[in-house]
Write a protein that holds these residues in place. Sequence first.
Motif, mmCIF file in Angstrom:
data_model
loop_
_atom_site.group_PDB
_atom_site.id
_atom_site.type_symbol
_atom_site.label_atom_id
_atom_site.label_comp_id
_atom_site.label_asym_id
_atom_site.label_seq_id
_atom_site.Cartn_x
_atom_site.Cartn_y
_atom_site.Cartn_z
ATOM 1 N N ILE A 55 1.240 -1.583 0.535
ATOM 2 C CA ILE A 55 0.276 0.083 0.031
ATOM 3 C C ILE A 55 0.712 0.912 -0.148
ATOM 4 C CG2 ILE A 55 -1.781 1.140 1.154
ATOM 5 C CD1 ILE A 55 -2.976 -1.747 2.307
ATOM 6 N N ARG B 107 -2.819 9.595 -2.802
ATOM 7 C CA ARG B 107 -3.832 8.985 -2.512
ATOM 8 C C ARG B 107 -2.910 7.298 -2.370
ATOM 9 N NH1 ARG B 107 -6.035 4.592 -5.267
ATOM 10 N NH2 ARG B 107 -8.625 4.394 -5.426
ATOM 11 N N ASP B 108 -3.700 6.624 -1.465
ATOM 12 C CA ASP B 108 -3.108 5.435 -1.466
ATOM 13 C C ASP B 108 -3.362 4.608 -2.429
ATOM 14 O OD1 ASP B 108 -1.240 5.576 1.120
ATOM 15 O OD2 ASP B 108 -2.933 5.056 2.273
ATOM 16 N N TYR B 109 -2.957 3.379 -2.862
ATOM 17 C CA TYR B 109 -3.589 2.506 -3.384
ATOM 18 C C TYR B 109 -2.920 1.001 -3.045
ATOM 19 C CZ TYR B 109 -4.370 6.451 -6.902
ATOM 20 O OH TYR B 109 -4.414 7.043 -8.033
ATOM 21 N N THR B 110 -3.116 0.149 -3.944
ATOM 22 C CA THR B 110 -3.405 -1.112 -3.033
ATOM 23 C C THR B 110 -2.974 -1.574 -3.951
ATOM 24 O OG1 THR B 110 -4.368 -0.999 -1.162
ATOM 25 C CG2 THR B 110 -4.125 -2.838 -1.555
ATOM 26 N N ASP C 53 -5.936 -1.765 -5.991
ATOM 27 C CA ASP C 53 -6.832 -1.266 -5.596
ATOM 28 C C ASP C 53 -8.287 -2.925 -6.201
ATOM 29 O OD1 ASP C 53 -6.099 0.454 -4.419
ATOM 30 O OD2 ASP C 53 -6.772 1.285 -5.723
#
Length: 148
Positions: A22, A81-84, A99
């Motif tokens: 993340i 923005r967090d991205y997974t 995501d």
Amino acid sequence: SPLSGITWTGAPPTGHYELEVIAARRLGTDFFCGLTFPVGDNHLTLVLGGWGGTVCGLSSLDGLDAAHNATRTLRRFERGRDYTVRVRVDATAVTATLDGEPLCRTELAGHTLSLRPEVLLSRPLGLSNFATATSIRAIRWRPLPSGG
């Protein structure tokens, strides 16, 4: 150097496994996540936001980096923005999701796997960025059953 990163110095994952990262781009316009990971006796790097900010894919397949092979996709990433991202490695394929949505998949048979020289220090498992500030919320890995 505009390239920076962290490298795991312990025993890396082997066999069938899944990685989860993340991360967010805080500053800059190039890749904020270059996840280098083992695939059998070789390695690959999953790139998020490279080549000016939007290119994603696996480097390198058959000598071609993420911008020039079949795994190339374009995504827009919002700053802050967090991205997974999840990467699954098994005996036959490498699959990545962003995501929860499919990002890329490549069958391993018939391909030569390699790394760009810039990320060799990321072996066996590492996370790098280029001309970009990145925040990392989590890095996890877990073994998967042999069936993948």
